[in-house]
Write a protein that holds these residues in place. Structure first.
Motif, short mmCIF file in Angstrom:
data_model
loop_
_atom_site.label_atom_id
_atom_site.label_comp_id
_atom_site.label_asym_id
_atom_site.label_seq_id
_atom_site.Cartn_x
_atom_site.Cartn_y
_atom_site.Cartn_z
N TYR A 37 -23.66 35.56 17.25
CA TYR A 37 -24.52 35.42 16.06
C TYR A 37 -23.68 35.09 14.83
N VAL A 41 -24.58 31.34 13.75
CA VAL A 41 -25.53 31.28 12.63
C VAL A 41 -24.81 31.27 11.29
N ALA A 50 -31.28 30.79 15.21
CA ALA A 50 -31.37 32.21 14.86
C ALA A 50 -32.29 32.99 15.79
N TYR A 53 -30.81 35.18 18.43
CA TYR A 53 -30.03 36.34 18.02
C TYR A 53 -30.83 37.38 17.24
N ARG A 69 -36.57 37.52 9.98
CA ARG A 69 -35.62 36.47 10.38
C ARG A 69 -35.70 35.28 9.43
#
Length: 149
Positions: A37, A41, A50, A53, A69
């Motif tokens: 992650y 990201v 994303a 994760y 998120r």
């Protein structure tokens, strides 16, 4: 807890094991999720990934970020537009149950002294479901002579 009747007619409370997958989160898998992650990201800016994760309803304890998120990916995209060279250099990673602890050096650009960051992530259903963090500027010197990251 469950209650069961004993031979004497009294009830006894007994603990039952949580049978959800998260009760036995594999530490190596949890650490890999967080490591990937941060690299994908944050460092690569791949906020389009994303959902691999982060839970959609990510619970955020950072006082400057709302839950979710989408809110986090919008923040990352905006920050990367301002600081395209930003990077998390992961120094230490540990897991305990459904929690993963990351100790990183965050730099805004190459050559930046950076910030020491501690992130705590709670994993649920194979995704990051909750996040806490603390950070402080990296000092030029320390009383012990050892670095803080």
């Amino acid at each position: 807890m469950t209650s069961t009747a004993t031979a004497s007619g009294t009830t006894a409370a007994t603990a039952t094991a949580d049978t959800t997958a998260d009760a036995a989160t594999d530490p190596a898998t949890a650490r890999a999720l967080v490591r990937d992650y941060l690299e994908t990201v944050w460092n690569q800016g791949r906020t389009d990934l994303a959902d691999r994760y982060l839970a959609e309803g990510l619970a955020q304890h950072n006082p400057n970020l709302p839950d979710g998120r989408a809110a986090l990916t919008e923040f990352i995209d905006g920050l990367r537009r301002q600081l395209p060279g930003l990077r998390f250099d992961l120094r230490r990673l540990a897991a305990d149950g459904d929690l993963v602890f990351a100790h990183s050096l965050f730099t805004a650009a190459p050559g930046d002294e950076g910030r020491a960051v501690i992130d705590v992530f709670r994993i649920e259903g194979g995704l990051i479901a909750e996040h806490w963090d603390l950070n402080e500027a990296v000092p030029a010197t320390t009383a012990s002579g050892r670095p803080i990251v």
